[in-house]
Design an enzyme around this catalytic site. Structure first.
Site, mmCIF file in Angstrom:
data_model
loop_
_atom_site.group_PDB
_atom_site.id
_atom_site.type_symbol
_atom_site.label_atom_id
_atom_site.label_comp_id
_atom_site.label_asym_id
_atom_site.label_seq_id
_atom_site.Cartn_x
_atom_site.Cartn_y
_atom_site.Cartn_z
ATOM 1 N N HIS A 129 0.849 -1.196 0.000
ATOM 2 C CA HIS A 129 0.000 0.000 0.000
ATOM 3 C C HIS A 129 0.882 1.241 0.000
ATOM 4 O O HIS A 129 2.108 1.150 0.162
ATOM 5 C CB HIS A 129 -0.899 0.016 1.242
ATOM 6 C CG HIS A 129 -0.142 0.200 2.532
ATOM 7 N ND1 HIS A 129 0.595 -0.805 3.124
ATOM 8 C CD2 HIS A 129 0.037 1.288 3.328
ATOM 9 C CE1 HIS A 129 1.163 -0.357 4.230
ATOM 10 N NE2 HIS A 129 0.857 0.933 4.370
ATOM 11 N N ASP A 131 0.666 5.073 2.130
ATOM 12 C CA ASP A 131 -0.064 5.683 3.239
ATOM 13 C C ASP A 131 -0.895 6.848 2.709
ATOM 14 O O ASP A 131 -0.528 7.491 1.724
ATOM 15 C CB ASP A 131 0.920 6.166 4.319
ATOM 16 C CG ASP A 131 1.608 4.994 5.031
ATOM 17 O OD1 ASP A 131 1.111 3.856 4.935
ATOM 18 O OD2 ASP A 131 2.650 5.247 5.681
ATOM 19 N N HIS A 186 4.942 0.324 0.080
ATOM 20 C CA HIS A 186 5.599 -0.502 1.095
ATOM 21 C C HIS A 186 4.654 -1.575 1.599
ATOM 22 O O HIS A 186 3.448 -1.551 1.338
ATOM 23 C CB HIS A 186 6.142 0.373 2.234
ATOM 24 C CG HIS A 186 5.100 1.186 2.942
ATOM 25 N ND1 HIS A 186 4.531 2.327 2.396
ATOM 26 C CD2 HIS A 186 4.502 1.019 4.142
ATOM 27 C CE1 HIS A 186 3.653 2.831 3.245
ATOM 28 N NE2 HIS A 186 3.601 2.057 4.311
ATOM 29 N N ARG A 196 6.447 -9.105 16.133
ATOM 30 C CA ARG A 196 6.996 -7.830 15.662
ATOM 31 C C ARG A 196 6.007 -6.717 16.018
ATOM 32 O O ARG A 196 4.792 -6.927 15.944
ATOM 33 C CB ARG A 196 7.224 -7.868 14.154
ATOM 34 C CG ARG A 196 7.778 -6.584 13.585
ATOM 35 C CD ARG A 196 8.230 -6.735 12.121
ATOM 36 N NE ARG A 196 8.663 -5.456 11.619
ATOM 37 C CZ ARG A 196 7.849 -4.571 11.050
ATOM 38 N NH1 ARG A 196 6.584 -4.841 10.848
ATOM 39 N NH2 ARG A 196 8.315 -3.402 10.657
HETATM 40 O O1 LIG Z 1 5.019 -2.512 10.012
HETATM 41 C C1 LIG Z 1 5.612 -1.593 9.449
HETATM 42 O O2 LIG Z 1 6.811 -1.398 9.616
HETATM 43 C C2 LIG Z 1 4.864 -0.705 8.468
HETATM 44 C C3 LIG Z 1 3.456 -0.409 8.885
HETATM 45 C C4 LIG Z 1 2.700 0.359 7.843
HETATM 46 O O3 LIG Z 1 3.086 0.477 6.727
HETATM 47 C C5 LIG Z 1 1.433 1.006 8.210
HETATM 48 O O4 LIG Z 1 0.944 0.775 9.340
HETATM 49 O O5 LIG Z 1 0.895 1.751 7.372
HETATM 50 FE FE LIG Z 2 2.032 2.096 5.720
#
Ligand SMILES: O=C(O)CCC(=O)C(=O)O
Ligand SMILES: [Fe+2]
Length: 257
Positions: A129, A131, A186, A196
């Protein structure tokens, strides 16, 4: 999670379905807690009842959680404001160009937990996606998972640098700059053998900011590509399409207040 998209979201409830990066068709393998700027009872935006500016939902029986989180989000809001002159100058604008829009920024703070579980085909910790916001600050951990898509289409692990942030630009950056600054594609793959955690701070301008092609990002040979839109309108579209809190059945799992 309530209608303001604050609170707890159970695992497997959503993915970014509107993603241009991938055809996401399976829910993400993470659970998360969301909150936004903490507003006093007399705050005009809170009193307006508008979406995304509601009351945070704090878990009961978690001593010091609220105080710690508010310290962190205050610090992040301050840090992110220091980036505004850098962005403005990089775009050929006066250093204070973005200051008013970010004086009362609209941010989301997300606390995500990714358990070490097996993913199905085309399923992720968080699916590919971009952001929705302007800039995202991701405090890094030594547990790998976050990947960015390079221009050649390959996915690359974000290298772990202790005590650093990975910073992603988002859709509002892309629209405002007429596509000159990209929205970083990402994703996060599920961790292997250990849990994690990610704590992204999603920064956006005040919700009433009009996102209209910046003067330095247009010209006779590159006219504005996107209709002007308030940040609020963009968020309405994005949240309705991706989270739709009204479809979640855990509305009352955390205390309001
Ligand atoms: O987990 C991560 O490092 C990225 C999280 C992410 O891209 C998001 O929450 O929009
Ligand atoms: Fe993200």
């Amino acid at each position: 999670m309530n209608e303001y998209n604050n609170g707890y979201m159970a695992m497997g409830r959503y993915a970014v379905w509107t993603s241009d990066v991938n055809d996401n068709d399976k829910p993400d393998l993470n659970e998360a807690f969301f909150l936004r700027r903490e507003r006093q009872p007399d705050d005009p935006l809170l009193q307006s009842g508008r979406l995304y500016v509601g009351t945070n939902r704090w878990p009961e029986n978690l001593d010091g959680f609220r105080e710690r989180i508010l310290q962190y989000t205050d610090a992040m809001d301050g840090l992110s404001r220091k980036f505004m002159p850098i962005c403005a100058v990089a775009l050929g604008l006066p250093p204070d160009y973005f200051d008013a829009a970010f004086a009362e920024s609209q941010f989301t703070f997300r606390l995500s937990h990714y358990p070490p579980v097996a993913a199905e085909v085309n399923q992720f910790g968080i699916a590919p996606h971009t952001d929705a916001n302007f800039l995202t600050f991701l405090a890094q951990t030594d547990v790998p998972g976050l990947q960015v898509r390079m221009p050649d289409g390959t996915w690359q692990d974000v290298p772990y640098i202790p005590n650093s942030y990975a910073v992603n630009s988002g859709d509002i950056m892309y629209r405002w700059t007429n596509g000159r600054f990209k929205s970083t594609p990402h994703r996060a793959v599920p961790p292997v053998g250990q849990d994690r955690y990610a704590i992204p701070f999603f920064l956006g301008p005040h919700i009433d900011t009009l996102i209209e092609c910046l003067p330095s990002c247009q010209g006779p040979d590159h006219p504005p590509r996107f209709e002007p839109m308030t940040y609020d309108a963009y968020l309405h579209w994005w949240y309705k399409a991706n989270y739709d809190a009204s479809l979640q059945d855990d509305l009352d799992e955390t205390a309001v207040g």
